[in-house]
Design a protein around this motif. Structure first.
Motif, PDB file in Angstrom:
ATOM      1  N   ILE A  34     -43.986  47.491 -61.012  1.00 56.38           N
ATOM      2  CA  ILE A  34     -44.475  48.514 -60.234  1.00 56.38           C
ATOM      3  C   ILE A  34     -45.992  48.526 -60.250  1.00 56.38           C
ATOM      4  CG2 ILE A  34     -44.133  51.173 -60.040  1.00 56.38           C
ATOM      5  CD1 ILE A  34     -41.830  51.065 -61.559  1.00 56.38           C
ATOM      6  N   PRO A  35     -46.458  48.670 -58.879  1.00 49.97           N
ATOM      7  CA  PRO A  35     -47.884  48.428 -58.801  1.00 49.97           C
ATOM      8  C   PRO A  35     -48.206  49.914 -58.781  1.00 49.97           C
ATOM      9  CG  PRO A  35     -46.853  48.131 -56.832  1.00 49.97           C
ATOM     10  CD  PRO A  35     -45.828  48.030 -57.678  1.00 49.97           C
ATOM     11  N   TYR A  36     -49.751  49.929 -59.382  1.00 50.15           N
ATOM     12  CA  TYR A  36     -50.303  51.266 -59.622  1.00 50.15           C
ATOM     13  C   TYR A  36     -51.787  50.916 -59.074  1.00 50.15           C
ATOM     14  CZ  TYR A  36     -46.428  53.040 -62.411  1.00 50.15           C
ATOM     15  OH  TYR A  36     -45.374  53.204 -62.828  1.00 50.15           O
ATOM     16  N   ARG A  37     -52.448  52.045 -58.495  1.00 53.20           N
ATOM     17  CA  ARG A  37     -53.753  51.974 -58.189  1.00 53.20           C
ATOM     18  C   ARG A  37     -54.279  53.492 -58.300  1.00 53.20           C
ATOM     19  NH1 ARG A  37     -54.492  54.446 -53.137  1.00 53.20           N
ATOM     20  NH2 ARG A  37     -52.281  54.629 -51.760  1.00 53.20           N
ATOM     21  N   LEU A  38     -55.667  53.365 -58.344  1.00 50.57           N
ATOM     22  CA  LEU A  38     -56.374  54.730 -58.440  1.00 50.57           C
ATOM     23  C   LEU A  38     -56.203  55.608 -57.204  1.00 50.57           C
ATOM     24  CD1 LEU A  38     -59.876  53.731 -59.959  1.00 50.57           C
ATOM     25  CD2 LEU A  38     -57.616  54.396 -61.095  1.00 50.57           C
ATOM     26  N   GLY A  39     -55.819  56.941 -57.301  1.00 46.11           N
ATOM     27  CA  GLY A  39     -55.572  57.783 -56.090  1.00 46.11           C
ATOM     28  C   GLY A  39     -54.270  57.470 -55.566  1.00 46.11           C
ATOM     29  N   GLY A  40     -53.341  56.569 -55.914  1.00 43.49           N
ATOM     30  CA  GLY A  40     -52.036  56.301 -55.375  1.00 43.49           C
ATOM     31  C   GLY A  40     -50.972  57.462 -55.878  1.00 43.49           C
ATOM     32  N   PRO A  41     -49.692  57.004 -55.318  1.00 41.46           N
ATOM     33  CA  PRO A  41     -48.504  57.912 -55.833  1.00 41.46           C
ATOM     34  C   PRO A  41     -48.566  58.426 -57.113  1.00 41.46           C
ATOM     35  CG  PRO A  41     -47.898  56.135 -54.381  1.00 41.46           C
ATOM     36  CD  PRO A  41     -49.280  55.841 -54.693  1.00 41.46           C
ATOM     37  N   LEU A  42     -49.035  57.540 -58.088  1.00 40.98           N
ATOM     38  CA  LEU A  42     -48.698  57.900 -59.392  1.00 40.98           C
ATOM     39  C   LEU A  42     -49.946  59.102 -59.747  1.00 40.98           C
ATOM     40  CD1 LEU A  42     -47.866  57.512 -62.355  1.00 40.98           C
ATOM     41  CD2 LEU A  42     -49.583  55.774 -62.711  1.00 40.98           C
ATOM     42  N   GLN A  43     -50.990  58.678 -59.197  1.00 38.19           N
ATOM     43  CA  GLN A  43     -51.874  59.973 -59.500  1.00 38.19           C
ATOM     44  C   GLN A  43     -51.467  61.383 -58.860  1.00 38.19           C
ATOM     45  OE1 GLN A  43     -54.188  60.850 -61.024  1.00 38.19           O
ATOM     46  NE2 GLN A  43     -55.806  62.291 -60.178  1.00 38.19           N
ATOM     47  N   ARG A  44     -50.836  61.177 -57.822  1.00 42.86           N
ATOM     48  CA  ARG A  44     -50.186  62.660 -57.156  1.00 42.86           C
ATOM     49  C   ARG A  44     -49.132  63.224 -58.019  1.00 42.86           C
ATOM     50  NH1 ARG A  44     -51.271  59.569 -52.562  1.00 42.86           N
ATOM     51  NH2 ARG A  44     -49.155  58.815 -52.343  1.00 42.86           N
ATOM     52  N   ARG A  45     -48.473  62.196 -58.586  1.00 43.64           N
ATOM     53  CA  ARG A  45     -47.073  62.626 -59.591  1.00 43.64           C
ATOM     54  C   ARG A  45     -47.742  63.255 -61.079  1.00 43.64           C
ATOM     55  NH1 ARG A  45     -43.975  60.375 -63.548  1.00 43.64           N
ATOM     56  NH2 ARG A  45     -44.674  58.180 -63.170  1.00 43.64           N
ATOM     57  N   THR A  46     -48.811  62.502 -61.370  1.00 45.07           N
ATOM     58  CA  THR A  46     -49.575  63.102 -62.631  1.00 45.07           C
ATOM     59  C   THR A  46     -50.294  64.266 -62.329  1.00 45.07           C
ATOM     60  OG1 THR A  46     -50.054  60.405 -63.283  1.00 45.07           O
ATOM     61  CG2 THR A  46     -51.624  62.349 -64.321  1.00 45.07           C
ATOM     62  N   LEU A  47     -50.770  64.542 -61.355  1.00 50.11           N
ATOM     63  CA  LEU A  47     -51.389  66.044 -60.860  1.00 50.11           C
ATOM     64  C   LEU A  47     -50.176  67.179 -61.018  1.00 50.11           C
ATOM     65  CD1 LEU A  47     -54.031  65.291 -58.218  1.00 50.11           C
ATOM     66  CD2 LEU A  47     -54.492  65.770 -60.593  1.00 50.11           C
ATOM     67  N   LEU A  48     -48.953  66.640 -60.521  1.00 50.18           N
ATOM     68  CA  LEU A  48     -47.978  67.710 -60.487  1.00 50.18           C
ATOM     69  C   LEU A  48     -47.473  68.005 -61.669  1.00 50.18           C
ATOM     70  CD1 LEU A  48     -45.820  66.488 -57.381  1.00 50.18           C
ATOM     71  CD2 LEU A  48     -47.352  68.686 -57.433  1.00 50.18           C
ATOM     72  N   VAL A  49     -47.450  66.891 -62.580  1.00 56.44           N
ATOM     73  CA  VAL A  49     -46.902  67.095 -63.928  1.00 56.44           C
ATOM     74  C   VAL A  49     -47.897  68.080 -64.787  1.00 56.44           C
ATOM     75  CG1 VAL A  49     -46.537  66.127 -66.372  1.00 56.44           C
ATOM     76  CG2 VAL A  49     -45.607  65.357 -64.124  1.00 56.44           C
ATOM     77  N   LEU A  50     -49.323  67.744 -64.837  1.00 57.88           N
ATOM     78  CA  LEU A  50     -50.390  68.101 -65.426  1.00 57.88           C
ATOM     79  C   LEU A  50     -50.437  69.723 -64.992  1.00 57.88           C
ATOM     80  CD1 LEU A  50     -53.124  65.685 -65.314  1.00 57.88           C
ATOM     81  CD2 LEU A  50     -51.933  66.546 -67.251  1.00 57.88           C
ATOM     82  N   ALA A  51     -50.372  70.127 -63.787  1.00 55.69           N
ATOM     83  CA  ALA A  51     -50.359  71.292 -63.193  1.00 55.69           C
ATOM     84  C   ALA A  51     -49.211  72.462 -63.671  1.00 55.69           C
ATOM     85  CB  ALA A  51     -50.327  71.564 -61.564  1.00 55.69           C
ATOM     86  N   ALA A  52     -48.069  71.584 -63.933  1.00 52.81           N
ATOM     87  CA  ALA A  52     -46.860  72.458 -64.387  1.00 52.81           C
ATOM     88  C   ALA A  52     -47.036  72.841 -65.971  1.00 52.81           C
ATOM     89  CB  ALA A  52     -45.562  71.499 -64.166  1.00 52.81           C
ATOM     90  N   GLY A  53     -47.402  71.720 -66.608  1.00 52.74           N
ATOM     91  CA  GLY A  53     -47.659  71.898 -68.263  1.00 52.74           C
ATOM     92  C   GLY A  53     -48.819  72.879 -68.230  1.00 52.74           C
ATOM     93  N   THR A  54     -49.882  73.017 -67.230  1.00 55.11           N
ATOM     94  CA  THR A  54     -50.992  73.888 -67.457  1.00 55.11           C
ATOM     95  C   THR A  54     -50.619  75.222 -67.134  1.00 55.11           C
ATOM     96  OG1 THR A  54     -52.534  71.956 -66.874  1.00 55.11           O
ATOM     97  CG2 THR A  54     -53.421  74.221 -66.866  1.00 55.11           C
ATOM     98  N   ILE A  55     -49.621  75.247 -66.167  1.00 50.24           N
ATOM     99  CA  ILE A  55     -49.266  76.810 -65.820  1.00 50.24           C
ATOM    100  C   ILE A  55     -48.329  77.416 -66.910  1.00 50.24           C
ATOM    101  CG2 ILE A  55     -47.474  77.912 -64.305  1.00 50.24           C
ATOM    102  CD1 ILE A  55     -48.356  75.862 -62.197  1.00 50.24           C
ATOM    103  N   LEU A  56     -47.702  76.529 -67.637  1.00 49.17           N
ATOM    104  CA  LEU A  56     -46.775  77.241 -68.797  1.00 49.17           C
ATOM    105  C   LEU A  56     -47.613  77.208 -69.940  1.00 49.17           C
ATOM    106  CD1 LEU A  56     -43.959  74.550 -68.535  1.00 49.17           C
ATOM    107  CD2 LEU A  56     -43.837  77.121 -67.908  1.00 49.17           C
ATOM    108  N   SER A  57     -48.612  76.337 -70.396  1.00 44.88           N
ATOM    109  CA  SER A  57     -49.377  76.879 -71.414  1.00 44.88           C
ATOM    110  C   SER A  57     -50.414  78.173 -71.165  1.00 44.88           C
ATOM    111  CB  SER A  57     -50.506  75.593 -71.474  1.00 44.88           C
ATOM    112  OG  SER A  57     -51.317  75.591 -72.713  1.00 44.88           O
ATOM    113  N   GLY A  58     -50.813  78.198 -69.874  1.00 44.94           N
ATOM    114  CA  GLY A  58     -51.491  79.398 -69.422  1.00 44.94           C
ATOM    115  C   GLY A  58     -50.771  80.806 -69.844  1.00 44.94           C
ATOM    116  N   PHE A  59     -49.672  80.783 -69.702  1.00 49.08           N
ATOM    117  CA  PHE A  59     -48.811  82.076 -70.058  1.00 49.08           C
ATOM    118  C   PHE A  59     -49.211  82.399 -71.468  1.00 49.08           C
ATOM    119  CE2 PHE A  59     -45.704  80.671 -66.817  1.00 49.08           C
ATOM    120  CZ  PHE A  59     -45.575  81.876 -65.892  1.00 49.08           C
ATOM    121  N   GLY A  60     -49.070  81.496 -72.509  1.00 46.78           N
ATOM    122  CA  GLY A  60     -49.387  82.012 -73.654  1.00 46.78           C
ATOM    123  C   GLY A  60     -50.810  82.143 -74.018  1.00 46.78           C
ATOM    124  N   VAL A  61     -52.020  81.369 -73.279  1.00 49.66           N
ATOM    125  CA  VAL A  61     -53.212  81.672 -73.565  1.00 49.66           C
ATOM    126  C   VAL A  61     -53.780  83.105 -73.062  1.00 49.66           C
ATOM    127  CG1 VAL A  61     -55.381  80.722 -72.942  1.00 49.66           C
ATOM    128  CG2 VAL A  61     -54.031  79.438 -73.617  1.00 49.66           C
TER     129      VAL A  61
END
Length: 448
Positions: A12-39
């Protein structure tokens, strides 16, 4: 730039700014939203609970202090863990520590020990360190020139959980009654559940790990040179040398360039820390200030929600501006907004409305400075030394907030909200002068 990661059945090829980055942003956003409830929820009731359990208003300032101490203490260890093992184990470890902290906070109200509550709040503060680490993780796989934007998108995601968190005070009281603890402590039940969900999101979603994958990509094609070696406008541009940290520069010019980059990094870290100290110093005593002027728990929750919305809601705007105008101009915009906020806080008196406007603007100014500052810090580093400098920045940032929170409690006990505003004004002057120093070096978020 691309790399190939071998899967079970195909490459599976990966590159900077590619589809993996977009998926990573979504996962990080979801985790950050959940963590934000507690904070958000924990900060809302921390000062009030400490005052209630201890019977001393001055001790209430320790809520933000211990929270910041927890974040500061965790930042470097989590950064080292990320450097060795990747972002995913670092983020999940932080979430689990915060989860245990929520349980400790609930227990402290049962046994009536304010110091134990402080420990619990400090452990919950590790969730803030996780949020800071998440914003940097968002830049690992970002395309050159897009790091400020991608970083700001994850910062913006904090808004959802952080704004809703303070509004959980009322439902938290219902939960507190239901489980037989101090009503306000029921908020920590939400924090407990939120951290479990955030840990699961990060553990399951961040595959492959963004930092480790970025290293693999950049091992095939070098990282763009850091932006820290530029000279003031009108001077000759000296490119940043591409040598690993810890090795000797090849020439005197390389040594000067490296020294210039390190100075810029240190000044950037200082600027971010001043914004944090101002924000925490004013925010820490806002709940008690409002309660002393006929406020209610609901008004406190709404005020802090507005404040936190100001901190994060405009992050994409500041990220985009940093990419277009440069980081330092956006930082200076942040200081101008903060100056207006400090002036309103000074004259607010018993007006709930002025306090709310001032706290909202403090958040907006903080957002501009920290988004642009974090982007500049990322551009000034290479992939090899980036986690180390990011950890140092987060540690100093959180430690500055801890000191400001402690001093704000003492200042409020002997003075009023106006005294805190004057204190914030002094810190603002220091931060603005340091930012001008960065501007003289023509630091930019854009790679040319």
């Amino acid at each position: 730039m691309s790399a190939t990661v071998t899967g079970r059945s195909r490459e599976i090829p990966y590159r900077l700014g590619g589809p993996l980055q977009r998926r990573t942003l979504l996962v990080l956003a979801a985790g950050t939203i959940l963590s934000g409830f507690g904070v958000g929820a924990s900060l809302s009731v921390g000062a009030l609970l400490l005052a209630e359990v201890s019977g001393n208003d001055a001790i209430s300032g320790l809520a933000s202090t211990t929270f910041s101490v927890g974040a500061a203490a965790a930042s470097l260890p989590l950064a080292r863990l990320a450097e060795r093992r990747g972002r995913r184990p670092a983020l999940v470890t932080g979430n689990l520590i915060a989860m245990v902290g929520a349980l400790v906070a609930i227990l402290s109200t049962v046994v009536g020990q304010w110091w134990l509550l402080g420990i619990g709040i400090a452990m919950i503060g590790v969730a803030s360190s996780v949020q800071l680490l998440s914003r940097f993780a968002a830049a690992d796989l970002a395309a050159p020139g897009k790091r400020a934007r991608d970083l700001s998108l994850v910062v913006w995601s904090i808004t959802v959980g952080a704004v809703i968190g303070p509004l959980l005070i009322g439902p938290g009281e219902v939960v507190g009654h239901a489980i037989g603890v101090t009503p306000l402590a029921g908020v920590f039940v939400f924090a407990f559940v939120a951290q479990i969900l955030a840990a699961l999101s990060n553990w399951l979603g961040l595959r492959p790990d963004p930092l480790l994958t970025a290293r693999e990509i950049l091992s095939r094609e070098p990282d763009p040179e850091p932006a820290g070696a530029t000279e003031p406008v009108g001077a000759a541009t000296v490119p940043e040398p591409a040598f690993e940290p810890g090795t000797e520069p090849a020439t005197a010019t390389d040594a000067r360039s490296e020294a210039s980059r390190r100075r810029a990094l240190i000044v950037t870290i200082f600027v971010i820390a001043m914004a944090q100290a101002i924000m925490v110093g004013l925010m820490a005593m806002t709940p008690l200030h409002l309660m002393h002027h006929e406020g209610t728990a609901e008004i406190v929750g709404i005020t802090l929600s507005l404040h936190i919305a100001g901190m994060y809601a405009l992050s994409p705007v500041f990220g985009s501006l940093a990419g277009r105008l440069g980081c330092v101009p956006v930082i200076m915009i942040g200081w101008a907004i903060t100056l207006l906020a400090v002036a309103l806080a000074y004259i607010s008196g018993s007006s709930h409305l002025l306090v709310q406007v001032a706290l909202t603007l403090v958040g907006v100014g903080w957002g501009a400075v920290t988004v642009a500052g974090a982007a500049l810090l990322t551009e000034l580093t290479t992939i090899a030394d980036r986690p180390r400098w990011q950890g140092r920045s987060d540690t100093f940032m959180s430690a500055s907030g801890a000191v400001a929170g402690a001093l704000s409690g003492v200042g409020f006990a002997f003075g009023d909200f106006g005294i805190l505003a004057l204190f914030a004004g002094g810190l603002l002057a220091l931060g603005a002068v340091a930012s001008i120093r960065l501007g003289l070096g023509d630091r930019s978020c854009r790679l040319h």
